[in-house]
Enzyme design. Structure first.
Site, mmCIF file in Angstrom:
data_model
loop_
_atom_site.group_PDB
_atom_site.id
_atom_site.type_symbol
_atom_site.label_atom_id
_atom_site.label_comp_id
_atom_site.label_asym_id
_atom_site.label_seq_id
_atom_site.Cartn_x
_atom_site.Cartn_y
_atom_site.Cartn_z
ATOM 1 N N SER A 134 -19.611 50.170 -19.925
ATOM 2 C CA SER A 134 -20.281 48.947 -20.363
ATOM 3 C C SER A 134 -19.757 48.513 -21.732
ATOM 4 C CB SER A 134 -21.798 49.172 -20.356
ATOM 5 O OG SER A 134 -22.460 47.945 -20.501
ATOM 6 N N ASP A 155 -19.378 41.210 -21.850
ATOM 7 C CA ASP A 155 -18.950 42.543 -22.285
ATOM 8 C C ASP A 155 -17.857 43.048 -21.337
ATOM 9 O OD1 ASP A 155 -20.594 42.975 -20.084
ATOM 10 O OD2 ASP A 155 -21.546 44.759 -20.909
ATOM 11 N N ASP A 159 -17.454 44.996 -18.785
ATOM 12 C CA ASP A 159 -17.605 44.969 -17.322
ATOM 13 C C ASP A 159 -18.353 43.727 -16.849
ATOM 14 O OD1 ASP A 159 -20.062 46.008 -18.335
ATOM 15 O OD2 ASP A 159 -20.532 46.901 -16.399
ATOM 16 N N ASP A 217 -21.300 42.355 -17.155
ATOM 17 C CA ASP A 217 -22.663 42.260 -16.626
ATOM 18 C C ASP A 217 -23.627 41.710 -17.677
ATOM 19 O OD1 ASP A 217 -22.782 44.549 -18.206
ATOM 20 O OD2 ASP A 217 -23.714 45.821 -16.681
#
Length: 578
Positions: free
Chosen positions: A150, A303, A305, A307
């Protein structure tokens, strides 16, 4: 200080032929140069496969993220999938972000799945986490995983595991997978040798199917047509958002999207930021500077990834400011529910979801539009669980949490910054069409519902003693809860560990309606809310504050906001949370 015997034993094990020469060389170098602190940190335990998967610093060692810790976790998952889906073809989808080693780890995982006779669908290059969630259901998979840490610093990587509904694993599968993973004691048990005939690369077809679903979420295409040249500055912060956010904005009809060039290239070193986290202003600074130079309308960021979504807007003085997660979630909920009502799309069984530490304005907005709202524990897997439980009975519209996560529509079952970016842009276009900025739209919303001001503090308590201190704080809060907060009596205590809500004035008790979790909430007569929650993944205890102030008119917004901030400050001092 010499290394503990169990640490030394693990080091010795990792210096055997079960581990490759490069891994052994990395460990030997630490041994030869007497790097005992590093060795201790790398070997004092095994990297824990928690309820969400793995996350850790990359490197050699049992407490590090590497092909062996990842391999043993994946082998445990394979064994559990075979137990769960006997006598049928098992399929998994695999994605990864831009972090160092992410592609290597994704290919390693694909080899292990295929080596176990499981069909592996591997994205041809980096993709956002929501694309993985979508692919699981689109391809009829039983499970899936994404290699990402993340928004953690560059030294980290991780491994998130998903089930057949496209959601991160929840009970009972989470604990059952952990049991199987813990049974794997040596890399010799891992089938690293892949079966190429069972590995299929996926790409454009899945992307196109996903983008087609994203496009269906648009409620006001006419407003976008009129404001197609809305000035949008977007930064993927060196992450996977670059693959799908610009195409999604183009699908919606936006023609003036400017990407921050210095942050457009996927790069696991995140060279322009200290932390690739849109919640932190320094990570957004380049985008804000570009927006100022170009006189843009909004800033969007994701960010690594993709999400989580970050949003920047111009305030009434023409200064660029960042919205927090509560403000973005409230604006999106308000826009989506009001636009659906105006367009005649609202259904009697519509519902929204938000987590217990998110702003209560989301519930207020839902009530205004006669839409049911649900609260869940913190974490998007709980929102996804509710979508799954209510499928076919109730109609999920959107849901969010204060930590910059939002999901519109149910074709993805995790937070999705790609769809969030598209709808924030649409919302800005609709506001501009009416002669307002997104900031003015936010002020107008708060004037309608009352001004909610939120803040969060995290107290870090490291080591074993730190963990004990956190528990002691929760015990003390249960034993001696605050009776007033900022001059207003506490009228309700919600203890999610016991599952009880205590109404102090009426002495009535009711159930929280969610599963047990070590969270305490105090609600005052003024409508303020304080939540105490030990972190599940870090040595921290988090306190969330939400205060509500009446807002007579938009002209009073700044003054009232300062009043709310002062109120939070006084609560922090009263509770001695310094």
């Amino acid at each position: 200080m010499p290394l503990a015997p169990d640490v030394q034993q693990r080091i010795n094990t990792w210096l055997t032929p079960a581990y490759d020469a490069a891994t052994q060389a990395e460990i030997k170098q630490l041994v030869d140069t007497h790097q005992d602190d590093q060795l201790n940190d790398a070997f004092y335990r095994s990297l824990e496969f928690g309820t969400g998967g793995l996350r850790g610093i990359m490197g050699a060692g049992s407490n590090r993220m590497n092909r062996y810790t990842l391999g043993m976790a994946t082998q445990g998952l394979c064994n559990y999938l075979k137990l769960s889906f006997p006598n049928q073809e098992i399929k998994v989808a695999i994605a990864h972000d831009s972090r160092n080693n992410s592609r290597l780890f994704a290919e390693t995982v694909a080899n292990i799945f295929s080596g176990n006779g499981i069909t592996a669908y591997l994205f041809d290059s980096l993709r956002p986490t929501p694309a993985l969630s979508f692919a699981i259901r689109y391809l009829g998979c039983q499970s899936g995983c994404v290699i990402t840490a993340s928004h953690n610093p560059k030294e980290y990587n991780g491994y998130k595991v998903y089930w057949n509904d496209g959601s991160q694993v929840v009970a009972p599968h989470d604990k059952n997978i952990i049991t199987e993973v813990n049974r794997i004691t040596s890399p010799d048990e891992v089938k690293f040798e892949g079966n190429p005939s069972l590995i299929h690369l996926i790409g454009k077809e899945v992307d196109d199917a996903y983008l087609a679903e994203v496009k269906k979420l648009s409620i006001n295409p006419a407003a976008i047509q009129q404001q197609h040249d809305l000035g949008i500055v977007y930064t993927p912060i060196h992450g996977s958002g670059i693959t799908l956010v610009p195409p999604a904005l183009a699908e919606f009809g936006f023609t003036n999207v400017s990407v921050v060039a210095a942050q457009a290239q996927p790069d696991g070193n995140f060279p322009t930021v200290q932390s690739p986290n849109p919640e932190e202003k320094p990570a957004m600074q380049m985008a804000l500077d570009q927006a100022k130079a170009q006189n843009a309308d909004i800033v969007l960021a994701t960010d690594p990834d993709a999400d989580r979504v970050g949003v920047g807007v111009k305030n009434n003085k023409g200064e660029w400011v960042l919205l927090n997660g509560n403000q973005t979630a409230a604006l999106l909920t308000h826009y989506i529910l009001s636009a659906r009502a105006q367009a005649g799309k609202a259904q009697p069984n519509d519902f929204i979801v938000y987590t217990i530490v998110t702003s209560e304005i989301l519930g207020d907005i839902a009530s205004r539009y006669n839409v049911k709202s649900y609260r869940t524990l913190t974490g998007f897997k709980y929102i996804a669980g509710l979508i799954r439980d209510l499928a076919g009975k109730e109609n999920y519209i959107c849901g969010g949490e204060e930590s910059y996560g939002f999901l519109i529509g149910d074709f993805v079952r995790d937070k999705d910054a790609v769809t969030a970016c598209a709808l924030v842009a649409e919302m800005a276009a609709v506001a501009k069409n009416q002669g307002r900025t997104l900031y003015e739209e936010m002020q107008k919303m708060y004037a309608e519902y009352g001004l909610y001001v939120e803040d969060l503090i995290s107290l870090t308590k490291k080591g074993q003693r730190g963990a004990e201190e956190i528990q002691e704080m929760m015990v003390e809060l249960r034993k001696n809860p605050p009776t007033t907060l900022s001059g207003s009596p506490v009228v309700e205590i919600r203890d999610y560990q016991t599952g009880k809500i205590h109404h102090l004035t009426t002495k009535v008790e009711e159930s929280t309606g969610v599963e047990s979790s070590n969270v305490l909430q105090f609600i005052t007569a003024a409508g303020d809310k304080v939540s105490a929650r030990p972190s599940g993944t870090e040595p921290k205890i988090k306190f969330y504050f939400s205060v509500k102030e009446p807002l007579a008119s938009i002209a009073d917004y700044e003054m009232t906001h300062k009043k709310g901030e002062a109120k939070i400050k006084s609560i922090i001092e009263e509770m001695q949370l310094k």
